[in-house]
Design an enzyme around this catalytic site. Structure first.
Site, mmCIF file in Angstrom:
data_model
loop_
_atom_site.group_PDB
_atom_site.id
_atom_site.type_symbol
_atom_site.label_atom_id
_atom_site.label_comp_id
_atom_site.label_asym_id
_atom_site.label_seq_id
_atom_site.Cartn_x
_atom_site.Cartn_y
_atom_site.Cartn_z
ATOM 1 N N GLU A 1 -16.919 10.876 4.700
ATOM 2 C CA GLU A 1 -16.760 9.353 4.924
ATOM 3 C C GLU A 1 -15.502 8.751 3.782
ATOM 4 O O GLU A 1 -15.884 9.065 2.674
ATOM 5 C CB GLU A 1 -17.839 8.586 5.037
ATOM 6 C CG GLU A 1 -18.669 8.318 3.875
ATOM 7 C CD GLU A 1 -19.562 7.308 4.056
ATOM 8 O OE1 GLU A 1 -19.384 6.198 5.036
ATOM 9 O OE2 GLU A 1 -20.457 6.885 3.266
ATOM 10 N N ASP B 1 0.721 -1.112 -0.150
ATOM 11 C CA ASP B 1 0.091 -0.185 -0.079
ATOM 12 C C ASP B 1 0.931 1.154 0.030
ATOM 13 O O ASP B 1 1.984 1.024 0.216
ATOM 14 C CB ASP B 1 -0.968 -0.032 1.190
ATOM 15 C CG ASP B 1 -2.219 0.640 0.916
ATOM 16 O OD1 ASP B 1 -2.313 1.467 -0.073
ATOM 17 O OD2 ASP B 1 -3.056 0.470 1.589
#
Length: 880
Positions: free
Chosen positions: A622, A274
Site C-alpha cells: 500500500e 507534484d
C-alpha cells in the site's frame, strides 16, 4: 591662504576616504543582492535583473543549476521529511503520519516538527561544507500531506493525519510551525502543504482523473486544513496535485491557485508542481489540456505554478516566452517567489547572521530525539478492544508465541517516505527484551498476502564465488562501473545500508557503483521469488539474461522475479547497482514460495501460554502508485479493506487453539477486522510505528504504558459501506456523513483506566458572531495513571440531508494521575460553529446548537467492546 589650502586638503582627504570606502563596499558586494542589510524584495529584484531569460528559467526547475558568473550555487528543491528527514542519511524516524494523527496531541506535533527541522538544518550545513548540493540536501521540504483521508482504500492515506478537516488542520499547523521556526527574519526550513487540492486517490488514474465536488464539500472538507496552514502557520510553499478539479489541472487551476490561494487567502509563498505533473497536461491519455510541453509550461506559469518538479520548464518555458505564449513578467513573478524563499532561508547570508546555522550535527539521532520518537510511538497506539481485561499481559509467563508476517518486519515499522533509522525495533525483538526469562517462539505464519511472500536476505551458504561463500564485489567511484574498480572484495551477504560512511573511502560525491558476481544455489527445490531491495538503480542478470532493471528510485524499493530452482543446482548471477543520492542501500533477498508457514506457527502456538498475532498491511503493497496487483490490492490502493486471506486463515487457525490471544495490527489504513472483533479478546492498532515501534507495542502489551491513542479514521465493516472510490462527494463518507454502523468509529480508543466527566459549563445563550467558552472537568477514577483525549463535537438542529451528523471542533490530550481532576477549556469561534450552505457560504443564523464533550463521539449506534466505559456529556446553547 594656508588655512584655505589646509581646508582643501581635508576635503580632498575626506573625498578620497569616501571614494576608497565606496570601492571597498563595491568589492565586498559586487551586486546589491549580495548585501544582507538590504530588504529581501530589493535583493530579489536586483538578482533577477542580472539574469538572462535562460538563467531565470533554469532556476525554476527543482534541480536548479549554479550560475557561476553571479556566484549563485546549485540548489535542489526536493526534500522529504514526512515523519523524519528522509533519504539523507541516518535520521530519527517517527511513526508514519497517520500514527501521529492518532496521538491527537497538538503540542507533540510541534515538538516533532522542531526535532525534524533541527536535524534538517544540521544535515544541510554539513552537506554544504562538503560541497554537496544535490537532491535531499536542501532546506525546502515537501511536507506535510494534509489531504483528507476520505476513503480507506487510498494507499497514500497513511501519509495524512486522517479523515477529519479539523484534526488535520490542528496537527498540520503545529507541525509546520515546528518545521519553519519562529525567527522573525529567517525560516528554519520551508514546509510545503500538499497536495492542493481535492486529492486522495485512486493512485492508478491520478494522472488522468477529473474530480468534481459541490461548493459545500469543497469548503467544508477539502480546503479547511490548507486554509489553516496558510493563515495560521504561514506555510511558505504549496504543492499542487496531479489530477484535474472542475476540468482544470490542479497545477494550472485559476480557481485553486489564484482565486482561492492568493486572492481569498492571501498566500505569498511559492507553488511547486507534484513531480512530473505538468507532463500530464499534454501526454497521451491524460488531461489533454495542452498540445505540447511549451504550451504546458506557459499554462502552468500563467496560472501560478512557480517551480517544476520535473523537466518541463527548462527549456520549454524559454521557448514559450520567445514565442509570445506567456509574458516574461510572469516568469519574473514566479522566480521572485522562489528566490525570496532562498533569501529568507539565509542561503545568501553569512552563517553567523542565520541563527539556525549553528545547530550541531550531533543532534541527528540524538538520545533526546530518540526519546521523542518512542514517546510518539506510544501515544499513537490505539487500544481497539480489551474484553475480559486480557491486557496488560503478565510478564511472568513462561512462554509466548509471537506470530505473523509483521512480527519481525523492519520495513513495516517505517511506512513510506521514511528516513533511514539507526534503530529498527520490531515487536519480536522488543518482546524478547521485555521477557528475558521466558521462551519466546517466533513464526511468520503466513505471507502478507496471497502471492506476496516475505523476502529475507539470501544467506551466504546459498551464494558462491569460487571457493568462497558470498559474491565477488567490485566497487567503482562512478555510476557506470567504468574503469578499474577502486577495490574488489568478497561480500558474504548483500545486505548493506552504507551509512554514515560510503563504501569507498574519500568518496567526494554520493555517486558510486558496485558489480556483484557469483552463483546462487537453492537449498530446496521449488519456486522462489528473488529480489533486490535497493536505492537509486540497478540491473539483475541470471545466466547472462536480464531479469529486471530500474533507476530513479527515490527511496529503497524491491524489484523481483519468480523462478524455479533445483536443490544444489548453481545459477550464475550478476548484480549491477549504482547510487546517486545520500541513502545508499542494497539487499539481495528471496523467499521460498512453496514453504508451509502455517504448520510451523500452529505448533509453536500450541506450546505457548499466550499468542501475540502481528498482522496487518505493509508499505510494500500500500502506497504511492505501485506496480502491485494482488487480490485486494490495486496499484498501491486497496480494492478490499479486510485482512488479506492468508492472514485471516492464520488468525482463525490460531484462535481455534483456544489460547489467550492479542491481535496487534500494523498498517497505514483502516482494516475491516470483523472476525477478529467477534473472536479475539484484545486488539491493538499500532500503524507503521517508527524505529521504536516494537518497544512501544511491547510497553502497551505488558502494561508499562497505558494506551490513549484515538482513531483518526473510521474503521468500516466492508467496502459495501463505501461509495465509489472515484466519487469525491462526501455523502456517506467519514464519521461526519456516514449513515451506517462502523466497526470502530473515528475518535475511538480504550484505556487501562477510567475517566469521568462532570461540570460541563457553557452559556445557555450567545450572541451571533461571539465566541463560545466551554469548560469541563475530567477525573481519573481508575487505578492507573493515564492520558485521556477530550473530544468536543458540535451538531446543529437542522434537517439538511447533507449536513454533518456532528463535527469535531476541539480536542485536548491530558495526563491524569489516579484520582486527579483537571479542568479543560475550549473557545469555539463563530467560524467553527457556523454552517456551510450548499452554495459553500458561511451561515451563522439564530437557533440551537448542541455540544458533546467526552472521550469519544456522541450518539453512536454501536459501542465497541469496552466503549461503554467512555462518557459523553451534552449541552445546548442558543444563538440569538
Amino acid at each position: 591662504m594656508k588655512k584655505l589650502l589646509k581646508l582643501c586638503n581635508v576635503i580632498l582627504l575626506a573625498l578620497l576616504l569616501q571614494l576608497d570606502m565606496g570601492c571597498m563596499a563595491k568589492k565586498e558586494y559586487e551586486y546589491k543582492f549580495q548585501n544582507p542589510k538590504l530588504e529581501v524584495t530589493e535583493r530579489v529584484n536586483d538578482l533577477i535583473d542580472q539574469m538572462t531569460l535562460a538563467e531565470k528559467v533554469s532556476q525554476m526547475r527543482y534541480d536548479a543549476p549554479a550560475i557561476d558568473r553571479l556566484g549563485i550555487p546549485a540548489y535542489n528543491w526536493w526534500n522529504e521529511c514526512l515523519h523524519g528527514v528522509a533519504r539523507a542519511g541516518e535520521a530519527t524516524v517517527f511513526p508514519q503520519a497517520i500514527g501521529m494523527g492518532a496521538t491527537f496531541d497538538k503540542s507533540l506535533m510541534f515538538e516533532i516538527g522542531t526535532v525534524i527541522s533541527d536535524e534538517a538544518r544540521a544535515k544541510h550545513h554539513r552537506f554544504v561544507k562538503e560541497n554537496k548540493r544535490g537532491i535531499y540536501q536542501g532546506l525546502t521540504f515537501w511536507t506535510p500531506n494534509i489531504n483528507i483521508f476520505r476513503d480507506p482504500r487510498w494507499g497514500r492515506g497513511q501519509e495524512t493525519y486522517g479523515e477529519d478537516p479539523y484534526l488535520t488542520g490542528r496537527m498540520g499547523v503545529n507541525f509546520i510551525k515546528g518545521l519553519q521556526g519562529d525567527d522573525p527574519k529567517y525560516f528554519k526550513v520551508i514546509a510545503t502543504a500538499k497536495h492542493f487540492a481535492v486529492h486522495s486517490g485512486p493512485e492508478k488514474s491520478r494522472h488522468e482523473d477529473n474530480y468534481h465536488t459541490s461548493d459545500k464539500d469543497l469548503k467544508e472538507t477539502y480546503l479547511p486544513a490548507f486554509e489553516a496552514a496558510i493563515k495560521e502557520a504561514n506555510v511558505q510553499s504549496v504543492m499542487c496535485a496531479y489530477n484535474r478539479y472542475r476540468d482544470e489541472a490542479c497545477c494550472g487551476s485559476n480557481l485553486l491557485l489564484n482565486d482561492i490561494l492568493r486572492k481569498e487567502w492571501g498566500f505569498d509563498g511559492y507553488v511547486v508542481s507534484d513531480c512530473w505533473a505538468l507532463n500530464d497536461f499534454w501526454e497521451p491519455n491524460k488531461h489533454g489540456l495542452s498540445k505540447d510541453a511549451t504550451e504546458a509550461s506557459a499554462l502552468a506559469v500563467e496560472r501560478g505554478t512557480d517551480l517544476n518538479c520535473g523537466n518541463v520548464f527548462d527549456p520549454n518555458l524559454t521557448d514559450a516566452v520567445l514565442k509570445g505564449i506567456v509574458d516574461e513578467t510572469k516568469v519574473d513573478r514566479a522566480l521572485s517567489r522562489l528566490m525570496e524563499a532562498r533569501f529568507k532561508l539565509g542561503m545568501f547570508d553569512p552563517d553567523q547572521m542565520v541563527p539556525w546555522s549553528d545547530i550541531p550535527y550531533e543532534v541527528v539521532g540524538s538520545e533526546k530525539h530518540y526519546k521523542l520518537s518512542e514517546k510518539t510511538a506510544r501515544e499513537s497506539i490505539v487500544l481497539l478492544k480489551d474484553e475480559k481485561q486480557t491486557l496488560p499481559l503478565d510478564k511472568n509467563i513462561s512462554s509466548i508465541a509471537v506470530i505473523g508476517p509483521n512480527a519481525n518486519s523492519k520495513q513495516v515499522l517505517l511506512g513510506n517516505y521514511h528516513g533511514t533509522p539507526h534503530n529498527r525495533i520490531t515487536p519480536l525483538k522488543a518482546i524478547k527484551e521485555k521477557l528475558p526469562n521466558a521462551q519466546v517462539h517466533y513464526a511468520k505464519g503466513s505471507n502478507i498476502a496471497e502471492g506476496w511472500p516475505l523476502l529475507e536476505s539470501i544467506p551466504s551458504n546459498a551464494l558462491k564465488n569460487g571457493s568462497n561463500h558470498g559474491l565477488k564485489g567490485e566497487y567503482f567511484d562512478n555510476q557506470k562501473w567504468e574503469g578499474t574498480p577502486k577495490f574488489t572484495r568478497n561480500d558474504s551477504v548483500i545486505d548493506f545500508i552504507w551509512m554514515p560512511k560510503k563504501p569507498i573511502d574519500g568518496l567526494v560525491s554520493d555517486e558510486f557503483s558496485v558489480k556483484w558476481t557469483g552463483q546462487l544455489i537453492a537449498p530446496k527445490t521449488g519456486k522462489y521469488r528473488i529480489g533486490l531491495r535497493a536505492s537509486s538503480g540497478g540491473k539483475f542478470y541470471v545466466n547472462d539474461t536480464l531479469k529486471f532493471e530500474f533507476s530513479d528510485d527515490h527511496e529503497p524499493k524491491t524489484r523481483y522475479f519468480d523462478t524455479d530452482l533445483v536443490q544444489g543446482e548453481a545459477k550464475d548471477i550478476r548484480i549491477e547497482f549504482f547510487n546517486y543520492h545520500t541513502d545508499p542501500q542494497a539487499q539481495l533477498v528471496w523467499a521460498h514460495m512453496d514453504e508451509d508457514l502455517l504448520s510451523t506457527a500452529i505448533e509453536l502456538a500450541k506450546k505457548s501460554e499466550v499468542v501475540v498475532l502481528c498482522l496487518g498491511l505493509s508499505p510494500d503493497i500500500e502506497g504511492e502508485e505501485m506496480p502491485v496487483v494482488l487480490e485486494g490490492f490495486d496499484k498501491g490502493d486497496r480494492s478490499e479493506i479486510s485482512l488479506p486471506k492468508s492472514q485471516l486463515r492464520l488468525m482463525k487457525e490460531v484462535a481455534a487453539l483456544d489460547k489467550p490471544i492479542v491481535l496487534v495490527l500494523m498498517n497505514g489504513s483502516a482494516l475491516a477486522v470483523n472476525w477478529a472483533d467477534e473472536h479475539i479478546p484484545a486488539i491493538v492498532e499500532s500503524w507503521y510505528p517508527g524505529e521504536f515501534g516494537g518497544k512501544a507495542i511491547a510497553d502497551v502489551l505488558f502494561g508499562d504504558y497505558n494506551p490513549a491513542g484515538r482513531l483518526p479514521v473510521t474503521f468500516y465493516k466492508s467496502t459495501e459501506d463505501l461509495p465509489d472510490f472515484k466519487s469525491y462527494d462526501m455523502t456517506n463518507r467519514t464519521y461526519k456523513y456516514f449513515k451506517g454502523e462502523p466497526l470502530y468509529p473515528f475518535g475511538h480508543g480504550l484505556s487501562y483506566t477510567n475517566f469521568t466527566y462532570d461540570h460541563l459549563e457553557m452559556p445557555n445563550e450567545i450572541k451571533l458572531n461571539e465566541d463560545i467558552p466551554i469548560t469541563v472537568e475530567v477525573t481519573n477514577t481508575g487505578k492507573r495513571e493515564g492520558d485521556e483525549v477530550v473530544q468536543l463535537y458540535i451538531s446543529h438542529n437542522v434537517h439538511d440531508e447533507d449536513a454533518p451528523v456532528h463535527s469535531l471542533v476541539g480536542f485536548e490530550r491530558i495526563s491524569l494521575s489516579v484520582g486527579e481532576t483537571k479542568k479543560v477549556s475550549f473557545k469555539i469561534t463563530p467560524k467553527q460553529y457556523a454552517r456551510i450552505t450548499s452554495e459553500g457560504k458561511i451561515d451563522i443564523t439564530p437557533g440551537s446548537i448542541q455540544f458533546h464533550v467526552g472521550g469519544k463521539q456522541p450518539n453512536l449506534k454501536t459501542n465497541p467492546k469496552g466503549a461503554e466505559l467512555i462518557q459523553v456529556l451534552t449541552k445546548t446553547t442558543t444563538l440569538k
